[in-house]
Design an enzyme around this catalytic site. Structure first.
Site, PDB file in Angstrom:
ATOM      1  N   THR A 104       1.118  -0.759  -0.508  1.00 36.17           N
ATOM      2  CA  THR A 104      -0.004  -0.138   0.025  1.00 36.17           C
ATOM      3  C   THR A 104       0.949   1.512  -0.182  1.00 36.17           C
ATOM      4  OG1 THR A 104      -0.471  -0.208   2.161  1.00 36.17           O
ATOM      5  CG2 THR A 104      -1.707  -1.009   1.353  1.00 36.17           C
ATOM      6  N   PRO A 105       0.370   2.375  -0.158  1.00 38.17           N
ATOM      7  CA  PRO A 105       0.992   2.921  -0.675  1.00 38.17           C
ATOM      8  C   PRO A 105       1.619   4.932   0.676  1.00 38.17           C
ATOM      9  CG  PRO A 105      -1.067   4.098  -1.420  1.00 38.17           C
ATOM     10  CD  PRO A 105      -1.347   2.447  -1.079  1.00 38.17           C
ATOM     11  N   HIS A 107       2.093   7.689   1.307  1.00 38.30           N
ATOM     12  CA  HIS A 107       2.048   9.035   1.138  1.00 38.30           C
ATOM     13  C   HIS A 107       0.783   9.378   1.790  1.00 38.30           C
ATOM     14  CE1 HIS A 107       4.983   9.231  -1.868  1.00 38.30           C
ATOM     15  NE2 HIS A 107       5.314  10.670  -1.616  1.00 38.30           N
ATOM     16  N   GLY A 461     -30.983  31.964  -4.410  1.00 43.77           N
ATOM     17  CA  GLY A 461     -29.797  33.652  -4.862  1.00 43.77           C
ATOM     18  C   GLY A 461     -28.589  33.857  -4.675  1.00 43.77           C
ATOM     19  N   GLY A 464     -27.770  40.261  -2.436  1.00 46.05           N
ATOM     20  CA  GLY A 464     -28.119  41.204  -3.154  1.00 46.05           C
ATOM     21  C   GLY A 464     -28.871  40.732  -4.311  1.00 46.05           C
ATOM     22  N   SER A 535     -28.841  29.434   0.759  1.00 44.86           N
ATOM     23  CA  SER A 535     -28.675  28.171   0.511  1.00 44.86           C
ATOM     24  C   SER A 535     -28.311  27.622  -0.479  1.00 44.86           C
ATOM     25  CB  SER A 535     -30.723  27.598   0.257  1.00 44.86           C
ATOM     26  OG  SER A 535     -31.400  28.615  -0.404  1.00 44.86           O
TER      27      SER A 535
END
Length: 629
Positions: A104-105, A107, A461, A464, A535
């Protein structure tokens, strides 16, 4: 005549097999150790040795010596960088045992690959560079191994030749590691000083380390008792496929993951509680009277039951847990942090749950100290203990009891990426103690009393964009039309209900969760609920939509260019965000996920708020939510 490799493969199948993983920090010599084991166990053929010599000259890091790491570093990127990226599976055998080794790696960014390998291993070789000692990644991998149920550890202190085989350095590393691992659930830790490059204490005892009198790595791997308890565990059969070749046969195909079963035995469909008996155990080679862990079979039942992919069959006397809430350790594997209450897909065995959520992060675990830290989110490679809720009850066992039915993965609903892996600790009993209390007066009856249809009108939205202005005008118009409404606005809610929340991603998600639940209660009372919130996340808007009926949620996207929003917003919000004075401003350094199919799309550049409010009223009339009186 059969080839030598074919003969060895047949012989290997008659031996028990040990699945082990090599892990630790980067450049500790994991791939080199495996290459040395393959070489010294005579599992490398002449053509492979020739290719290895050629590759060593091109990619090797050992000067003129053969670089055994290249035997398992198969990807071109791995060879070029001298690192392991993917999990490499290698098979080899000795006269005493066969082995499946998973390299297994090391890093940190590939921790997810390491966790995948550890979930299938019975033993771990933790490598430590003798020059560097125990590092953070050593501890992280050890903790994950413990979490994933590995109980036997070989602590291989590698590159012992580079510290001139000094015993005092070896002893100090062993002391440091055992001190750290005291809080983990290992049953055995065997320290071995090795040089993977030169073969010291790998496949045979080294003459260079006279002070060490323990086993070499291969001796220990051949002798450790790894007798599987899969057969003696309770019977578990996850259904992978419903086999219906004709009208006269219905079978349930899959593999027995633990336990055993015989024709005539009584079984239960875990989530439904329905019981029946095994009629036949069907295989390609004919019927069996008994099947056990590892067997791929098709089960035919005596009764016609509603069973589909994902169902879990068990003995009726040994049922699994069934709950829609449980506690679990979670390894987060995505660059985007975990967000509590966001909806994710959970997959447990063959069960797929399309709407699971992490309801609470009880604590984050410091892998260096084992300390439990408070947390609202988990970042890449962090480990936490969480409470998880699912849309439907699921069947499982605690991971400590059954690794096969106690593990799960977390999948992003929109990208389909695997972003987390979990180990179930226990069910949350409150899930079975809490039930909906029936109400005598329904939502529709309450709404009918007000001569209206209850619903949520959700304005979304950028800050503003004008959504609050339009929502307020809609509220006024409905009031003058004698409709019963309630307006929930983002700024107003943060003065009370969400006064304790900030503007991080996790806090934004929690804010919308709270608002959604409040809005649902108001709809239950028969009100038209008008909500105006940035939202920004599609998943959270969908969450609110799913709280009520299909016809009871209208998403209104107030679409205003960000430049116009910046001009409208007082006190230079957007300019301060661009200069770094303010953080987490949606549209600048925090994302906004544009609605894909809103019920109403309002462009604000060519119409006044009054005109846009009229558009909304017209849609409400067209949908018979209100009438034109």
């Amino acid at each position: 005549m059969a080839s030598k490799a074919a003969v060895e493969l047949v012989q290997a199948r008659t031996k028990d097999q040990l699945r082990f993983i090599t892990c630790g920090s980067v450049d500790d010599g994991k791939s080199t150790l495996i290459g040395r084991l393959l070489h010294d166990s005579k599992m490398i053929y002449e053509d492979q040795l020739t290719a290895l010599a050629h590759d060593s000259a091109k990619h090797g890091t050992n000067g003129n010596d053969v670089d055994f790491a290249l035997l398992v570093d198969g990807l071109e990127a791995e060879r070029e960088q001298g690192i392991t990226i993917d999990v490499a599976h290698r098979f080899f055998t000795t006269p005493r045992r066969s082995f499946m080794v998973l390299d297994t790696p090391g890093h940190e960014q590939y921790t997810r690959n390491m966790a995948t390998g550890a979930s299938n291993a019975q033993l771990a070789i933790i490598l430590v560079d003798a020059r560097k000692g125990v590092l953070v990644q050593t501890k992280r991998h050890s903790f994950i191994c413990s979490l994933l149920g590995i109980r036997n550890i070989v602590l291989a202190v590698n590159k012992i030749d580079l510290i001139k085989y000094k015993k005092e350095i070896f002893d100090r590393i062993v002391e440091d590691y055992i001190g750290f691992a005291a809080g983990l659930r290992f049953t055995s830790i065997i320290p071995i000083p090795i040089s993977a490059r030169y073969g010291d204490n790998v496949a045979s005892r080294s003459g260079n380390i006279q002070w060490y009198d323990g086993p070499c790595v291969l001796d220990y791997l051949e002798s450790i008792d790894i007798q599987s308890n899969a057969v003696i565990q309770p019977f578990r059969f996850p259904v992978q496929w419903v086999n219906r070749p004709n009208l006269d046969f219905r079978g349930y195909a899959g593999s027995v993951v633990t336990g055993s079963i015989s024709a005539g035995d009584e079984v239960v469909v875990a989530t439904s509680g329905q019981t029946t008996r095994i009629k036949r155990i069907v295989t390609h080679d004919g019927d069996l009277t008994r099947a056990e862990a590892g067997d791929a079979i098709t089960i035919s039942l005596e009764d016609e039951l509603d069973i589909s992919r994902g169902a879990l069959l068990a003995r009726s006397t040994e049922p699994p847990e069934v709950s829609d809430q449980f506690a679990a350790h979670l390894i987060w594997m995505d660059e985007d942090p975990l967000v509590a209450e966001r909806k994710y897909i959970l997959r447990i065995g063959t069960q797929t749950v399309p709407a699971g959520s992490i309801t609470a992060i009880r604590h984050r675990i410091d892998v260096n100290t084992g300390e439990h830290l408070t947390a609202k989110t988990l970042g890449l490679n962090e480990i936490g203990f969480c409470h998880i809720s699912t849309a439907l009850p699921i069947a499982f066992d605690p991971y400590e009891i059954n690794r096969e039915t106690g593990s799960f993965i977390v999948i992003d609903r929109y990208t389909n990426r695997t972003i987390g892996a979990g180990m179930i600790a226990y069910p949350l009993r409150r899930a079975t103690n809490i039930a909906w209390h029936p109400l005598s007066v329904s939502r529709n009856e309450r709404a009918a009393l007000k001569n209206q249809k209850a619903c949520i009108i959700w304005f979304t939205g950028l800050s503003g964009s004008g959504k609050s202005t339009i929502a307020n005008i809609v509220d006024q118009k409905l009031f003058t039309m004698a409709y019963h409404t309630m307006l929930l606005d983002g700024d107003n809610v943060r003065h009370g209900l969400s006064a304790d929340l900030g503007f991080s991603e996790a806090d934004r998600v929690e804010n919308i969760r709270r608002v959604g639940e409040v809005a649902k209660l108001m709809v239950d009372s028969g009100l038209i609920v008008i909500c105006s919130f940035i939202s920004p996340y599609m998943a959270q808007r969908d969450m609110v939509r799913n709280l009520v009926g299909k016809e009871e949620f209208l998403e209104i996207f107030v679409d205003t260019p960000i430049g116009e929003c910046a001009r409208r917003v007082p006190k230079g919000l957007y300019s301060k965000a661009k200069s770094g004075e303010i953080k987490n401003v949606t549209g600048i350094d925090a994302p906004y996920e544009t609605p894909l199919r809103p019920e109403i799309h309002l462009g604000t550049t060519d119409k006044t708020p009054e005109q846009l409010a009229e558009v909304v009223i017209e849609v409400l009339i067209a949908r018979a939510i209100v009438d034109s009186h």
